[in-house]
Design an enzyme around this catalytic site. Sequence first.
Site, mmCIF file in Angstrom:
data_model
loop_
_atom_site.group_PDB
_atom_site.id
_atom_site.type_symbol
_atom_site.label_atom_id
_atom_site.label_comp_id
_atom_site.label_asym_id
_atom_site.label_seq_id
_atom_site.Cartn_x
_atom_site.Cartn_y
_atom_site.Cartn_z
ATOM 1 N N ASP A 201 0.886 -1.179 0.000
ATOM 2 C CA ASP A 201 -0.016 0.085 0.125
ATOM 3 C C ASP A 201 0.891 1.203 0.018
ATOM 4 O O ASP A 201 1.755 1.381 0.705
ATOM 5 C CB ASP A 201 -0.923 0.066 1.024
ATOM 6 C CG ASP A 201 -1.791 1.416 1.282
ATOM 7 O OD1 ASP A 201 -2.709 1.340 0.434
ATOM 8 O OD2 ASP A 201 -1.592 2.109 2.232
ATOM 9 N N GLU A 263 1.331 -0.305 -4.942
ATOM 10 C CA GLU A 263 0.529 0.784 -5.418
ATOM 11 C C GLU A 263 1.467 2.182 -5.462
ATOM 12 O O GLU A 263 2.299 2.286 -4.449
ATOM 13 C CB GLU A 263 -0.544 0.912 -4.228
ATOM 14 C CG GLU A 263 -1.570 2.120 -4.571
ATOM 15 C CD GLU A 263 -2.099 2.477 -3.351
ATOM 16 O OE1 GLU A 263 -3.350 3.098 -3.666
ATOM 17 O OE2 GLU A 263 -1.783 2.610 -2.219
#
Length: 533
Positions: A201, A263
């Site tokens: 993330d 990401e």
Amino acid sequence: MGLSDDWRGWVIYQIYPRSFADSNGDGVGDLPGVMAHLDHVASLGVDAVWLSPFFPSPMADFGYDVSDYCGVDPVFGTLEDFDALIARAHGLGLKVIIDQVYCHTSDRHAWFAESRANRTNARADWYVWADAKPDGTPPSNWQSVFGGPAWTWDARRGQYYLHNFLAEQPQLNLDLPAVQDALLAVARFWLDRGVDGFRLDAFNFAPHDPALTDNPPAPPGPRTRPLDFQLKVHNQSQPGIFPFAERIRALTDSYGGRFTVAEVGGDDVDLERHLLTEGQARLNTSYGFEFLYAPHLTPELVATTLGRWTGAPGEGWPAWAFSNHDAPRAVSRWAPESDRAAMAALTLLLLVSLRGTVFLYQGEELGLPQGDVPFDRLVDPEAIANWPKTLGRDGARTPMPWRDLAPWAGFSTVEPWLPVDARHLPLSVASQTDHPASTLALTRRLIALRRSRPVLQTGALHMVAGVPDGLIVFERGTGEDRLLCAFNPTGAAVDWTPGPGWSPVESVNDDGGSALGPYAARILGRKGSTSPA
């Protein structure tokens, strides 16, 4: 379960557990609910599932503020539930990818509690602390994603701490080897439990510039939050991220090969995605927000975005997503409400035609539009802060509709944490199952097409020039093993013929005539090679 190169052509189904299925009647989705519906996921033909966070958390950012990396929040179940889910997924032939949130923790994490206690404890420098400027203002001008300064004063230490997101999400000091070691130990914990890889993330938000240099102003453009006024050149995407990526890859490779996807967001996403995935020592792949935040689907967007990945020697491998838990659903961004079913079909065919690993977000197989969430039901801090300027994230996180005739669409037996949009009921899984013309049936067919044609998974891609305005046309593969892919993302028919030597393979919203109708798309193959390769 080792990892071969087939991951390059994977279709990965993202599950946001909080909104997928509630098994215990508390209005919140959970791991047993996920496991109960894995047959549906497997029936799509996807290769893997990505589970958004289910770890212990105060839920200030709904799980992306982790207070214990090696557990399961009671709202989602237990570690035994997770183990059972892994076993069930593997039994269905599905890999399991889980989120890892390495750039920050919750402010309730034991590491942060110790770090903030004083400036001399064993974890004093595990987070990013800095003294105030002489006038008491924050150490730099950095702004948080959710609005306001990226620094919060802490009286215990008499210093500011950095948080690129909420104040409840203090930034870890990823420059510190001990912090990296602790995070790699977390990764080992989950690898030992059988996970097949990690989605990392906001990976390029750590580490930071230790000099705390002010960010320069951004050129004029759309601005809905203070962050948009700056170029984020000093509080993200620092060189130290690459050695850490190599440590993660070395660890996952030591388990016989596991999958890693980062990401990557920001102002220079193209360069960062390439650097994070180049060669064989860094991450397997990455995705950005080129499509996720795009207000329109245009030929220019597709050509520019795909053209950055040429397949040059040593180049990394791209991944693509049109919708996810952080972005308004694509059909609501790219088509008026009356045309959203047609746009859903077009985008599904486009997605499975791309060169790269692709992500399908829960509900995308049903053609769900962005859920309608009234202001008094919003819970996402970003949605509340930016209302009504943006669609926000809550509308992409509304409950999965399983049965149109059941209370709350079969998601739960009680009022869910977010409302069920009435427009989603006729699009439920039950409503579309066994209907050959449904979006769900189309999804299964198109994923099967991708799996049957290696050229769609890993073949070369190049844009076709000289096509009529408004059309997206590219070829996959080389020589006779080629496919011609044409898409009309507009609401008007466009005259177009493919030329000699092409035969139909697949189409949506198309009558096969001399024009591509509104939201029509075709895939064609060279004559003599249209059967699955």
